[in-house]
Design a protein around this motif. Sequence first.
Motif, PDB file in Angstrom:
ATOM      1  N   ARG A 296       0.856  -1.182   0.000  1.00 27.20           N
ATOM      2  CA  ARG A 296       0.000   0.000   0.000  1.00 27.20           C
ATOM      3  C   ARG A 296       0.896   1.237   0.000  1.00 27.20           C
ATOM      4  O   ARG A 296       1.836   1.339   0.782  1.00 27.20           O
ATOM      5  CB  ARG A 296      -0.916   0.022   1.216  1.00 27.20           C
ATOM      6  CG  ARG A 296      -1.944   1.147   1.151  1.00 27.20           C
ATOM      7  CD  ARG A 296      -2.925   1.124   2.299  1.00 27.20           C
ATOM      8  NE  ARG A 296      -3.615  -0.129   2.471  1.00 27.20           N
ATOM      9  CZ  ARG A 296      -4.681  -0.533   1.769  1.00 27.20           C
ATOM     10  NH1 ARG A 296      -5.155   0.215   0.798  1.00 27.20           N
ATOM     11  NH2 ARG A 296      -5.251  -1.692   2.034  1.00 27.20           N
TER      12      ARG A 296
ATOM     13  N   ALA B 173      -3.074   3.476  -2.756  1.00 24.11           N
ATOM     14  CA  ALA B 173      -3.030   2.599  -3.921  1.00 24.11           C
ATOM     15  C   ALA B 173      -2.394   1.262  -3.533  1.00 24.11           C
ATOM     16  O   ALA B 173      -1.553   1.194  -2.624  1.00 24.11           O
ATOM     17  CB  ALA B 173      -2.227   3.251  -5.043  1.00 24.11           C
TER      18      ALA B 173
ATOM     19  N   THR C 180     -10.227  -5.343  -9.756  1.00 21.81           N
ATOM     20  CA  THR C 180     -10.538  -3.972  -9.369  1.00 21.81           C
ATOM     21  C   THR C 180      -9.888  -3.663  -8.027  1.00 21.81           C
ATOM     22  O   THR C 180      -9.524  -4.574  -7.275  1.00 21.81           O
ATOM     23  CB  THR C 180     -12.056  -3.773  -9.228  1.00 21.81           C
ATOM     24  OG1 THR C 180     -12.530  -4.597  -8.147  1.00 21.81           O
ATOM     25  CG2 THR C 180     -12.790  -4.100 -10.517  1.00 21.81           C
ATOM     26  N   LYS C 181      -9.784  -2.388  -7.720  1.00 19.96           N
ATOM     27  CA  LYS C 181      -9.237  -1.976  -6.417  1.00 19.96           C
ATOM     28  C   LYS C 181     -10.074  -2.565  -5.293  1.00 19.96           C
ATOM     29  O   LYS C 181      -9.538  -3.038  -4.282  1.00 19.96           O
ATOM     30  CB  LYS C 181      -9.207  -0.441  -6.326  1.00 19.96           C
ATOM     31  CG  LYS C 181      -8.849   0.098  -4.948  1.00 19.96           C
ATOM     32  CD  LYS C 181      -7.409   0.462  -4.865  1.00 19.96           C
ATOM     33  CE  LYS C 181      -6.898   1.199  -3.685  1.00 19.96           C
ATOM     34  NZ  LYS C 181      -7.585   1.448  -2.503  1.00 19.96           N
TER      35      LYS C 181
ATOM     36  N   LYS D  44      -9.139  -6.148  -4.683  1.00 19.08           N
ATOM     37  CA  LYS D  44      -7.828  -6.215  -4.032  1.00 19.08           C
ATOM     38  C   LYS D  44      -7.951  -5.869  -2.550  1.00 19.08           C
ATOM     39  O   LYS D  44      -7.321  -6.506  -1.705  1.00 19.08           O
ATOM     40  CB  LYS D  44      -6.831  -5.278  -4.711  1.00 19.08           C
ATOM     41  CG  LYS D  44      -6.450  -5.703  -6.113  1.00 19.08           C
ATOM     42  CD  LYS D  44      -5.581  -4.652  -6.762  1.00 19.08           C
ATOM     43  CE  LYS D  44      -5.448  -4.902  -8.246  1.00 19.08           C
ATOM     44  NZ  LYS D  44      -4.764  -3.809  -8.947  1.00 19.08           N
ATOM     45  N   GLU D  45      -8.782  -4.876  -2.249  1.00 16.32           N
ATOM     46  CA  GLU D  45      -9.001  -4.498  -0.849  1.00 16.32           C
ATOM     47  C   GLU D  45      -9.637  -5.657  -0.078  1.00 16.32           C
ATOM     48  O   GLU D  45      -9.311  -5.876   1.092  1.00 16.32           O
ATOM     49  CB  GLU D  45      -9.887  -3.258  -0.748  1.00 16.32           C
ATOM     50  CG  GLU D  45      -9.223  -1.974  -1.208  1.00 16.32           C
ATOM     51  CD  GLU D  45      -8.123  -1.469  -0.294  1.00 16.32           C
ATOM     52  OE1 GLU D  45      -7.861  -2.065   0.783  1.00 16.32           O
ATOM     53  OE2 GLU D  45      -7.498  -0.454  -0.660  1.00 16.32           O
TER      54      GLU D  45
END
Length: 104
Positions: A25, A30, A86-87, A90-91
């Motif tokens: 991170r 990001a 997608t973000k 990933k989160e």
Amino acid sequence: MTKHALEAEVERAISSSEWRVYLLRTRTGALYCGISNNVQKRLEAHRAGKGAKALRGKGPLQLVWTQRVEDKSMALKLEAAIKKLTKQKKEQIVLCNKNIHIDE
């Protein structure tokens, strides 16, 4: 997984010489995906600005997830699959400390 267990897994990942896929991170939140057979050394290179150009000037960097894989080939495949996510997905990986499985 408890916070203590996650910290222990991160510590094992940092000191391991096995192939791993990892997520870092950046200071802006990001997530960067990479592979290494020495996560600690790679993280130090990233922090020193000698790793991926995409991370230069984006610190501080925090290792937030790792997964051990069989070999470099599998690491590359998993890295490619994660980079397509997608973000938000990933989160979810980070939040749940999920292992990711892909079909070869």
